[in-house]
Design a protein around this motif. Sequence first.
Motif, PDB file in Angstrom:
ATOM      1  N   GLN A  63       0.882  -1.412   0.003  1.00 24.39           N
ATOM      2  CA  GLN A  63       0.080   0.072   0.035  1.00 24.39           C
ATOM      3  C   GLN A  63       0.699   1.427   0.098  1.00 24.39           C
ATOM      4  O   GLN A  63       0.489   2.309  -0.515  1.00 24.39           O
ATOM      5  CB  GLN A  63      -0.971   0.010   1.121  1.00 24.39           C
ATOM      6  N   ASN A  66       2.350   1.856  -3.408  1.00 27.09           N
ATOM      7  CA  ASN A  66       1.258   2.339  -4.429  1.00 27.09           C
ATOM      8  C   ASN A  66       0.703   3.678  -4.091  1.00 27.09           C
ATOM      9  O   ASN A  66      -0.294   4.104  -4.775  1.00 27.09           O
ATOM     10  CB  ASN A  66       0.365   1.252  -4.622  1.00 27.09           C
ATOM     11  N   GLU A  68      -1.157   4.414  -1.325  1.00 28.74           N
ATOM     12  CA  GLU A  68      -2.400   4.149  -0.685  1.00 28.74           C
ATOM     13  C   GLU A  68      -2.390   4.106   0.869  1.00 28.74           C
ATOM     14  O   GLU A  68      -3.319   3.727   1.371  1.00 28.74           O
ATOM     15  CB  GLU A  68      -2.905   2.889  -1.271  1.00 28.74           C
ATOM     16  N   ARG A  73      -1.920   8.605   0.396  1.00 30.02           N
ATOM     17  CA  ARG A  73      -3.346   8.586  -0.011  1.00 30.02           C
ATOM     18  C   ARG A  73      -4.168   9.825  -0.141  1.00 30.02           C
ATOM     19  O   ARG A  73      -4.689  10.071  -1.056  1.00 30.02           O
ATOM     20  CB  ARG A  73      -4.182   7.330   0.826  1.00 30.02           C
TER      21      ARG A  73
END
Length: 79
Positions: A63, A66, A68, A73
């Motif tokens: 995460q 990426n 995220e 995020r």
Amino acid sequence: MSDFFNRPQIEVLSAADGERRRYWSDDDKLHIVKESFIGHRQAAATARRHGICRSLLTTWRRQYRNGELGSCRRYRSRR
């Protein structure tokens, strides 16, 4: 009736008897993930140190990569 007394007793366990799931804030996750990237092969040792399973740390690391997890995020959602 004697059959009743010779049967083994059954122990009933409820979910309230066990540990509850822990909640990890995004800041905590980021701290643990960044710590796991320091040095060579530190993911398993970091997971043990913080009392989490290695697969959970692997998920958090993915995460993080990426974008995220945590502040990444929030930054991506503004675009």
